[in-house]
Design an enzyme around this catalytic site. Sequence first.
Site, short mmCIF file in Angstrom:
data_model
loop_
_atom_site.label_atom_id
_atom_site.label_comp_id
_atom_site.label_asym_id
_atom_site.label_seq_id
_atom_site.Cartn_x
_atom_site.Cartn_y
_atom_site.Cartn_z
CD GLU A 40 42.65 36.42 50.87
OE1 GLU A 40 42.70 35.23 51.25
OE2 GLU A 40 42.54 36.74 49.66
CE LYS A 111 40.62 31.84 51.16
NZ LYS A 111 41.78 32.50 50.50
CB CYS A 146 40.03 35.36 48.52
SG CYS A 146 40.98 35.64 46.99
#
Length: 265
Positions: A40, A111, A146
């Site tokens: 990431e 995200k 994540c």
Amino acid sequence: MRTALIQLSVHASDFADDRRRRAASLVRGRTGDDLVVLPELWTAGAWAYDRWQHDAEEVDGPTAEIMSAAAREAGVWLHAGSIVERDGDGTLYNSALLFDRAGILRGHYRKIHRYGFDTGEATRMGAGRDIVTVPTDFGVIGLAICYDLRFPELFRGLLDAGAELIVVPAAWPAARLCHWRLLTRTRALEEQVYLLACDAVGTHGGMQQAGHSMIIDPWGTVLGEADTAEEVVTADLDMAHVARIRSELPVLRDRVLAIEAPGGR
């Protein structure tokens, strides 16, 4: 199929262009693999908030250009981790990019769950809305990033969208390594999917990264795990194993409650 997680070292002293060149070189060296994954926000640093405006780029910016070429040259599907994306209206997003063997962008995921509570992503970035899965020549890939690991409803949404393998690039902190190990195995086990979790190592923004990138099968078994240095973790996956596990232990068939996830495509 053969997979490789490139656990990059991301330090505060690095420059984005240097990281791109190093990552591209490592990807080009993975000829013969089917899927290669990066961490990431490795170009800007996931914890280096003060760099995000400077290092933000469009989806077809410099990272996409060099990663597309690397994927094409190696002949691999490349999950290029995520970038700080600047949208046309100036909004920043934490965005994952997935390229096919010809270097064509096939997946773009913003995200959904932004980390930071009252700082970081939560205040400096926009939130994605769409669940993203991508069909490939070896199966359907689901995309997450994540902090998304802490939200099981997203992973159930990816399952319902056909995911057989889920890729999670991360910049997970060393202080919560035990959570990383628990959540990655749990998500693979509960959705009965392969899960590829690629973390970074190094320190930036004052935060030490955990490393320990992992490849986990649908039974929750860890097939490969890195340590805390820059390294490549590989494993051979039998995608037919997903269907076998789901047939032998048909827990997904016995679902009663359905949770609607945001967006969807």
